[in-house]
Design an enzyme around this catalytic site. Structure first.
Site, PDB file in Angstrom:
ATOM      1  N   CYS A 117       0.819  -1.230   0.000  1.00 61.42           N
ATOM      2  CA  CYS A 117       0.000   0.000   0.000  1.00 61.42           C
ATOM      3  C   CYS A 117       0.844   1.266   0.000  1.00 61.42           C
ATOM      4  O   CYS A 117       0.298   2.364  -0.098  1.00 61.42           O
ATOM      5  CB  CYS A 117      -0.960   0.000   1.188  1.00 61.42           C
ATOM      6  SG  CYS A 117      -2.242  -1.253   1.024  1.00 61.42           S
ATOM      7  N   HIS A 168     -12.566  10.085  -8.784  1.00 61.25           N
ATOM      8  CA  HIS A 168     -11.460  10.267  -9.715  1.00 61.25           C
ATOM      9  C   HIS A 168     -10.422  11.265  -9.191  1.00 61.25           C
ATOM     10  O   HIS A 168      -9.993  12.170  -9.905  1.00 61.25           O
ATOM     11  CB  HIS A 168     -11.956  10.655 -11.110  1.00 61.25           C
ATOM     12  CG  HIS A 168     -12.527   9.479 -11.840  1.00 61.25           C
ATOM     13  ND1 HIS A 168     -13.798   9.007 -11.574  1.00 61.25           N
ATOM     14  CD2 HIS A 168     -12.000   8.665 -12.771  1.00 61.25           C
ATOM     15  CE1 HIS A 168     -14.031   7.952 -12.347  1.00 61.25           C
ATOM     16  NE2 HIS A 168     -12.950   7.718 -13.083  1.00 61.25           N
ATOM     17  N   GLU A 182     -13.634  -1.048   0.729  1.00 58.64           N
ATOM     18  CA  GLU A 182     -12.483  -0.790  -0.127  1.00 58.64           C
ATOM     19  C   GLU A 182     -12.345  -1.858  -1.203  1.00 58.64           C
ATOM     20  O   GLU A 182     -11.935  -1.574  -2.329  1.00 58.64           O
ATOM     21  CB  GLU A 182     -11.214  -0.742   0.729  1.00 58.64           C
ATOM     22  CG  GLU A 182      -9.982  -0.369  -0.051  1.00 58.64           C
ATOM     23  CD  GLU A 182      -8.769  -0.254   0.847  1.00 58.64           C
ATOM     24  OE1 GLU A 182      -8.535   0.840   1.383  1.00 58.64           O
ATOM     25  OE2 GLU A 182      -8.044  -1.262   0.985  1.00 58.64           O
TER      26      GLU A 182
END
Length: 141
Positions: free
Chosen positions: A37, A78, A125
Site C-alpha cells: 500500500c 477520480h 475498499e
C-alpha cells in the site's frame, strides 16, 4: 442493481435514511509498514451512510439524498485522496476515510433545523474488506 445489506446501528430515532454511493479514487500510505500500500493504487470505494432523526424538513426529508452524494462523490471521485487537504497530516486509510466522510456529513447535518445525525459510515475498499465508523455519543452533540 444489487441490494446491499449492512450491519445495523441501534438507535431510537423515528426515521433512518441510508444512502449507498461509490467513487473511484487512488491513494497510498507512505510508510514501509504499509507493504504494497506504499505504492499508489486505486479502488472503487462503496460507501453506505446511515442518518437518523425524529423531525423532517419542510419538504419531508431528513436530508436530500442528492446532497449527501454531492458532499462525497463530487469531492472524491477520480481523485488522489492524498492530495485532499483533510489528508495532509493523516494517511488516507479506509478507517480515516470513513471518519472523514462522517465528519463532512455531520458538519452539514448540524446546520439543519431538523437536526438529523450521521449514525454510521461504512466504507468498502474491496469486495472482501470494509470499515464501519460509528461516532461516540458525545460526537453527535
Amino acid at each position: 442493481m444489487m441490494q446491499q445489506f449492512y450491519p445495523q446501528v441501534q438507535h431510537s430515532y423515528r426515521f433512518e435514511l441510508n444512502k449507498d454511493m461509490h467513487f473511484s479514487a487512488a491513494h497510498f500510505i507512505p510508510d514501509e509498514d504499509a507493504g504494497k500500500c506504499q505504492v499508489m493504487h486505486g479502488h472503487t470505494y462503496h460507501i453506505n451512510v446511515t442518518i437518523g432523526g425524529n423531525e423532517l424538513d419542510p419538504l419531508g426529508f431528513l436530508i436530500d439524498f442528492k446532497q449527501l452524494k454531492d458532499l462525497i462523490h463530487k469531492k472524491y471521485d477520480h481523485s488522489v485522496l492524498n492530495d485532499h487537504p483533510e489528508f495532509q497530516h493523516r494517511f488516507p486509510t479506509t478507517e480515516i476515510l470513513a471518519e472523514t466522510i462522517w465528519t463532512t456529513i455531520q458538519d452539514v447535518l448540524r446546520t439543519r433545523e431538523n437536526r438529523p445525525v450521521c449514525l454510521q459510515v461504512i466504507v468498502r475498499e474491496t469486495p472482501t474488506s470494509y470499515v464501519i465508523y460509528r461516532p461516540r455519543q458525545e460526537d453527535l452533540l
